[in-house]
Design an enzyme around this catalytic site. Structure first.
Site, mmCIF file in Angstrom:
data_model
loop_
_atom_site.group_PDB
_atom_site.id
_atom_site.type_symbol
_atom_site.label_atom_id
_atom_site.label_comp_id
_atom_site.label_asym_id
_atom_site.label_seq_id
_atom_site.Cartn_x
_atom_site.Cartn_y
_atom_site.Cartn_z
ATOM 1 N N LYS A 273 0.807 -1.226 0.000
ATOM 2 C CA LYS A 273 0.000 0.000 0.000
ATOM 3 C C LYS A 273 0.843 1.281 0.000
ATOM 4 O O LYS A 273 0.452 2.281 -0.587
ATOM 5 C CB LYS A 273 -0.955 0.009 1.200
ATOM 6 C CG LYS A 273 -2.060 -1.023 1.074
ATOM 7 C CD LYS A 273 -3.061 -0.915 2.200
ATOM 8 C CE LYS A 273 -4.036 -2.072 2.133
ATOM 9 N NZ LYS A 273 -5.151 -1.951 3.060
ATOM 10 N N ILE B 78 -12.351 -4.070 13.291
ATOM 11 C CA ILE B 78 -12.174 -4.160 11.823
ATOM 12 C C ILE B 78 -11.897 -5.600 11.372
ATOM 13 O O ILE B 78 -11.841 -5.886 10.192
ATOM 14 C CB ILE B 78 -11.086 -3.199 11.285
ATOM 15 C CG1 ILE B 78 -9.699 -3.608 11.760
ATOM 16 C CG2 ILE B 78 -11.402 -1.763 11.658
ATOM 17 C CD1 ILE B 78 -8.591 -2.963 10.922
#
Ligand code: ATR
Length: 276
Positions: A66, A215
């Site tokens: 990322k 999450i």
């Protein structure tokens, strides 16, 4: 020419993105496919070059690329720039545009699940890594004003909070002052299947009705969520965030809004839960 999309990462075999995007492409009758590509750490530059040469229309980026992908992009969205993390690349007229839809996906899921949340809610973010960064920036951009970041390594919490005008705490300070928070967001990998067991935070001081969002989505209910529910907390797992980050990427690529509700139920079922 038939379009194609991809997700790059290492490992990649476990990714549920191909199933989700393929289903959306079919539902929306888009003549395109979406494939997982294993890109080993350190080879992202070659991968980007190949994806471009082979005419990929856009791709998702997952761990560990990322941040590493950023130098190879032509444009970067201000939110992704601030986070220094890109999870979605859109190819427009041969130029590569990077976005980050993870944090925005979390906020969309939170708002869908708990439409009553207000901008002045007191939010505790647990963890200060990449996921915490994306979520806290997106919450801040969405107008949430009262954020505290608590992390095992206090200095990292301090660094992130100073970028966001938020407060920082140690995990034990957060545990002692838990009753002051309306929303707790768990962003570490503690409690994830095949990772560290248990919970990163003792929630025995939880106020009834507090929203506890984890999450993690595998398992569907983490230890933290179980403890919070037993104390009257309202919980949410990470499936909605996963689905919404994908839906926002899909919109960037095709300007089509896919269904998120049915997809969330479908993924929950695939992961062994019931469909409601
Ligand atoms: P990601 O990019 O997925 O968020 P990361 O950048 O490695 O992953 O961040 C992991 C987060 O989980 C960090 O906040 C980390 O705390 P430290 O900064 O102290 O390392 C937190 N974390 C990992 N293991 C933990 C544990 N056993 N207890 C509490 N926090 C933990």
């Amino acid at each position: 020419m038939k379009k194609w999309f991809a997700v790059i990462g290492d490992p990649i075999a476990q990714s549920m993105s191909p199933t989700m995007h393929e289903a959306w492409l079919q539902q929306k009758e888009v003549d395109a496919s979406y494939i997982p590509i294993h890109v080993p750490r350190g080879t992202v530059e070659e991968a980007v070059r190949s994806l471009k040469t082979l005419g990929c229309s856009g791709w998702n980026v997952t761990v560990p690329h990322k941040e590493a992908i950023i130098p190879y992009l032509d444009e970067i969205d201000p939110l992704a720039e601030a986070m220094q993390a890109v999870n979605t690349v859109v190819v427009k007229e041969g130029r590569l545009h990077g976005y980050n839809t993870d944090g925005v996906g979390f906020v969309a899921s939170l708002r869908e699940t708990f439409p009553e949340v207000e901008a002045d809610a007191e939010i505790l973010i647990v963890g200060a890594g990449g996921a915490a960064k994306g979520i806290s920036y997106a919450l801040c951009r969405d107008g949430f004003r009262n954020m505290t970041i608590a992390n095992r390594t206090y200095e990292t919490a301090e660094q992130l909070s100073s970028q966001l005008n938020a407060s920082a705490m140690t995990l034990s300070e957060a545990e002692q002052q838990l009753a002051q928070f309306d929303i707790i967001v768990q962003t570490t990998s503690v409690g994830m299947a095949h990772s560290q067991e248990g919970s990163p935070l003792d929630v025995s001081q939880l106020k009834r009705g507090t929203i506890v969002a984890d999450i993690i989505y595998n398992p569907l209910q983490t230890e933290l969520m179980k403890q919070a529910e037993a104390l009257g907390g309202k919980t949410m797992n990470g499936i909605g965030m996963f689905v919404h980050q994908g839906a926002i990427a899909f919109q960037h690529w095709l300007d089509i809004q896919p269904d998120t509700e049915q997809m969330t139920a479908r993924i929950r079922q695939q992961l062994g839960g019931n469909s409601c």
